[in-house]
Design a protein around this motif. Sequence first.
Motif, PDB file in Angstrom:
ATOM      1  N   ILE A 212       0.901  -1.121  -0.016  1.00 49.62           N
ATOM      2  CA  ILE A 212      -0.053  -0.068   0.054  1.00 49.62           C
ATOM      3  C   ILE A 212       0.914   1.237  -0.153  1.00 49.62           C
ATOM      4  O   ILE A 212       0.373   2.131  -0.703  1.00 49.62           O
ATOM      5  CB  ILE A 212      -1.069   0.082   1.233  1.00 49.62           C
ATOM      6  CG1 ILE A 212      -2.114  -1.239   0.928  1.00 49.62           C
ATOM      7  CG2 ILE A 212      -1.795   1.158   1.503  1.00 49.62           C
ATOM      8  CD1 ILE A 212      -2.825  -1.346   2.449  1.00 49.62           C
ATOM      9  N   VAL A 213       1.971   1.314   0.950  1.00 53.04           N
ATOM     10  CA  VAL A 213       2.761   2.322   0.753  1.00 53.04           C
ATOM     11  C   VAL A 213       3.484   2.844  -0.395  1.00 53.04           C
ATOM     12  O   VAL A 213       3.511   3.782  -1.098  1.00 53.04           O
ATOM     13  CB  VAL A 213       3.889   2.328   1.931  1.00 53.04           C
ATOM     14  CG1 VAL A 213       5.248   3.234   1.790  1.00 53.04           C
ATOM     15  CG2 VAL A 213       3.328   2.326   3.327  1.00 53.04           C
ATOM     16  N   ALA A 214       3.867   1.580  -1.087  1.00 49.23           N
ATOM     17  CA  ALA A 214       4.305   1.764  -2.386  1.00 49.23           C
ATOM     18  C   ALA A 214       3.157   2.281  -3.492  1.00 49.23           C
ATOM     19  O   ALA A 214       3.677   3.343  -4.532  1.00 49.23           O
ATOM     20  CB  ALA A 214       4.974   0.294  -3.084  1.00 49.23           C
ATOM     21  N   TRP A 215       2.120   1.989  -3.551  1.00 48.52           N
ATOM     22  CA  TRP A 215       1.020   2.226  -4.294  1.00 48.52           C
ATOM     23  C   TRP A 215       0.555   3.671  -4.124  1.00 48.52           C
ATOM     24  O   TRP A 215       0.481   4.167  -5.126  1.00 48.52           O
ATOM     25  CB  TRP A 215      -0.095   1.453  -4.040  1.00 48.52           C
ATOM     26  CG  TRP A 215      -0.749   0.681  -5.192  1.00 48.52           C
ATOM     27  CD1 TRP A 215      -1.808   1.030  -5.984  1.00 48.52           C
ATOM     28  CD2 TRP A 215      -0.066  -0.435  -6.013  1.00 48.52           C
ATOM     29  NE1 TRP A 215      -2.036   0.333  -7.302  1.00 48.52           N
ATOM     30  CE2 TRP A 215      -1.094  -0.689  -7.021  1.00 48.52           C
ATOM     31  CE3 TRP A 215       0.824  -1.585  -5.636  1.00 48.52           C
ATOM     32  CZ2 TRP A 215      -0.771  -1.587  -7.852  1.00 48.52           C
ATOM     33  CZ3 TRP A 215       1.144  -2.383  -6.740  1.00 48.52           C
ATOM     34  CH2 TRP A 215       0.148  -2.618  -7.756  1.00 48.52           C
TER      35      TRP A 215
ATOM     36  N   LEU B 173       1.579   3.600 -10.988  1.00 49.08           N
ATOM     37  CA  LEU B 173       2.917   3.208 -11.009  1.00 49.08           C
ATOM     38  C   LEU B 173       3.081   2.690 -12.411  1.00 49.08           C
ATOM     39  O   LEU B 173       2.204   2.078 -13.186  1.00 49.08           O
ATOM     40  CB  LEU B 173       2.702   2.091  -9.998  1.00 49.08           C
ATOM     41  CG  LEU B 173       2.830   2.340  -8.670  1.00 49.08           C
ATOM     42  CD1 LEU B 173       2.794   1.095  -7.724  1.00 49.08           C
ATOM     43  CD2 LEU B 173       3.715   3.456  -8.113  1.00 49.08           C
ATOM     44  N   THR B 174       4.085   2.643 -12.882  1.00 50.41           N
ATOM     45  CA  THR B 174       4.578   2.010 -14.256  1.00 50.41           C
ATOM     46  C   THR B 174       4.691   0.607 -13.808  1.00 50.41           C
ATOM     47  O   THR B 174       4.498  -0.011 -12.642  1.00 50.41           O
ATOM     48  CB  THR B 174       5.928   2.378 -14.446  1.00 50.41           C
ATOM     49  OG1 THR B 174       7.116   2.096 -13.712  1.00 50.41           O
ATOM     50  CG2 THR B 174       5.982   3.954 -14.774  1.00 50.41           C
ATOM     51  N   ASP B 175       4.749  -0.236 -14.824  1.00 48.89           N
ATOM     52  CA  ASP B 175       4.844  -1.697 -14.897  1.00 48.89           C
ATOM     53  C   ASP B 175       6.062  -1.949 -14.096  1.00 48.89           C
ATOM     54  O   ASP B 175       5.998  -3.111 -13.159  1.00 48.89           O
ATOM     55  CB  ASP B 175       4.942  -2.241 -16.252  1.00 48.89           C
ATOM     56  CG  ASP B 175       3.459  -2.163 -17.155  1.00 48.89           C
ATOM     57  OD1 ASP B 175       2.708  -1.984 -16.331  1.00 48.89           O
ATOM     58  OD2 ASP B 175       3.609  -2.340 -18.385  1.00 48.89           O
ATOM     59  N   ARG B 176       7.211  -1.340 -14.325  1.00 51.59           N
ATOM     60  CA  ARG B 176       8.314  -1.752 -13.477  1.00 51.59           C
ATOM     61  C   ARG B 176       8.263  -1.491 -12.137  1.00 51.59           C
ATOM     62  O   ARG B 176       8.508  -2.352 -11.149  1.00 51.59           O
ATOM     63  CB  ARG B 176       9.771  -0.915 -14.141  1.00 51.59           C
ATOM     64  CG  ARG B 176      10.891  -1.260 -13.294  1.00 51.59           C
ATOM     65  CD  ARG B 176      12.012  -0.513 -13.845  1.00 51.59           C
ATOM     66  NE  ARG B 176      13.322  -0.687 -13.024  1.00 51.59           N
ATOM     67  CZ  ARG B 176      13.458  -0.200 -11.959  1.00 51.59           C
ATOM     68  NH1 ARG B 176      12.597   0.532 -11.348  1.00 51.59           N
ATOM     69  NH2 ARG B 176      14.479  -0.521 -11.244  1.00 51.59           N
TER      70      ARG B 176
ATOM     71  N   ALA C  73       7.173  -3.198  -6.563  1.00 49.17           N
ATOM     72  CA  ALA C  73       6.607  -3.074  -5.257  1.00 49.17           C
ATOM     73  C   ALA C  73       6.111  -4.437  -4.645  1.00 49.17           C
ATOM     74  O   ALA C  73       6.275  -4.657  -3.707  1.00 49.17           O
ATOM     75  CB  ALA C  73       5.185  -2.246  -5.382  1.00 49.17           C
ATOM     76  N   TRP C  74       5.654  -5.253  -5.539  1.00 47.74           N
ATOM     77  CA  TRP C  74       5.350  -6.628  -5.286  1.00 47.74           C
ATOM     78  C   TRP C  74       6.636  -7.502  -4.717  1.00 47.74           C
ATOM     79  O   TRP C  74       6.399  -8.234  -3.794  1.00 47.74           O
ATOM     80  CB  TRP C  74       4.643  -7.518  -6.570  1.00 47.74           C
ATOM     81  CG  TRP C  74       3.210  -7.144  -6.634  1.00 47.74           C
ATOM     82  CD1 TRP C  74       2.820  -6.244  -7.715  1.00 47.74           C
ATOM     83  CD2 TRP C  74       2.276  -7.724  -5.995  1.00 47.74           C
ATOM     84  NE1 TRP C  74       1.340  -6.212  -7.613  1.00 47.74           N
ATOM     85  CE2 TRP C  74       0.824  -7.126  -6.316  1.00 47.74           C
ATOM     86  CE3 TRP C  74       1.814  -8.428  -4.731  1.00 47.74           C
ATOM     87  CZ2 TRP C  74      -0.361  -7.308  -6.062  1.00 47.74           C
ATOM     88  CZ3 TRP C  74       0.816  -8.785  -4.433  1.00 47.74           C
ATOM     89  CH2 TRP C  74      -0.410  -8.123  -4.844  1.00 47.74           C
TER      90      TRP C  74
END
Length: 347
Positions: free
Chosen positions: A108-111, A177-180, A185-186
């Motif tokens: 969530i923090v990354a998102w 977020l970009t695909d990268r 993030a995952w």
Amino acid sequence: MAPANKDHQVAVRCAVGVFVPLLTLVLLGRLDLAIFASFGAFTGIYGRNEPHGRRLILQLRAGTLMLAVILLGALTARAGETFALTPSGSTWLQVLATTLVAGGCSLIVAWWRLRPAGSLFHIFAFAAIASIHNQPPLWQAMLVAVLTVLFALLMGLSSRVVPSRRQPWSWPAPARLTDRERRVAWLEAVGYLVAAGLAGALATMIGEWLGFGHNYWAMVAAVVPLVGHSTRHRLSRGVQRIIGTALGLVLLALILLLEPAPWQTVLVIAACQFGAEMFIARQYVLAQVFVTPLALISTLLVAPTPAGTLLRDRFLETVIGAAVGVAVVLAPAVWRRLSVGGHSMED
């Protein structure tokens, strides 16, 4: 030491943001609610030097997530009592739940593009609250947390009272977020899940064997090395965590020798919060010298513990957690090297 970047402004906001709620609880005689105020005040550390509009959005997101974590922690503590789990069963439930919080909050923090990155504060908040045996009424705990978050939001905008410091309102457009970035993030979420889970399990087993507790401190320490731009930087953070914690424990021992009154304890917490925010982005060891007594004194307000036991547990758990975190950081590189070596031998 990195150069300053208006760190004193952030430090003052964060120090006041935790001092006022805690002092209010001291005056009301409700120190049993102090931990909920302490974690609600973490809202103020986000959006450090952002323009006011963006800072408000980031802190709203951070505060909402922290309130959810606090609520889950309180409910987890009650779940152990509701299902009449044994102390060991309750401890393992907390380790499992904290592990899930570590991975989920990291994602969530990354998102939401929050900074500081990662779920260190959420692990600490969830596990510390979930480990409290005598929980205050839930509505009182959440009321204190919500009011503290709101106060932190006001502190984030406090400089607008000075005309020369007012900034034009600008609302950031949502940036996907970009695909990268999604892949990263995952992967980071999996790293947090593995590091926190391994550290929690290892600290619990060793703790049951050697007779020490506070396994969640190992889980917090385990995710520290996961934040960094390179493997070397991440390893350095793990070592710095141990050194800073050791120095911070010396400072804490000196503070405890003075046997401060509750209102003096609140002053110490505010001073440590100021010091932590002054140096957290500039010199991690020095920041940890302030973070260590800050974290432990906040815990002592709710659950008094013999000083010797507290100091021992903190150091041992930090060493266990940092070692696990370093191992998780090194594992991919070791695996790649072994894979390349295996292919070379086959060739």
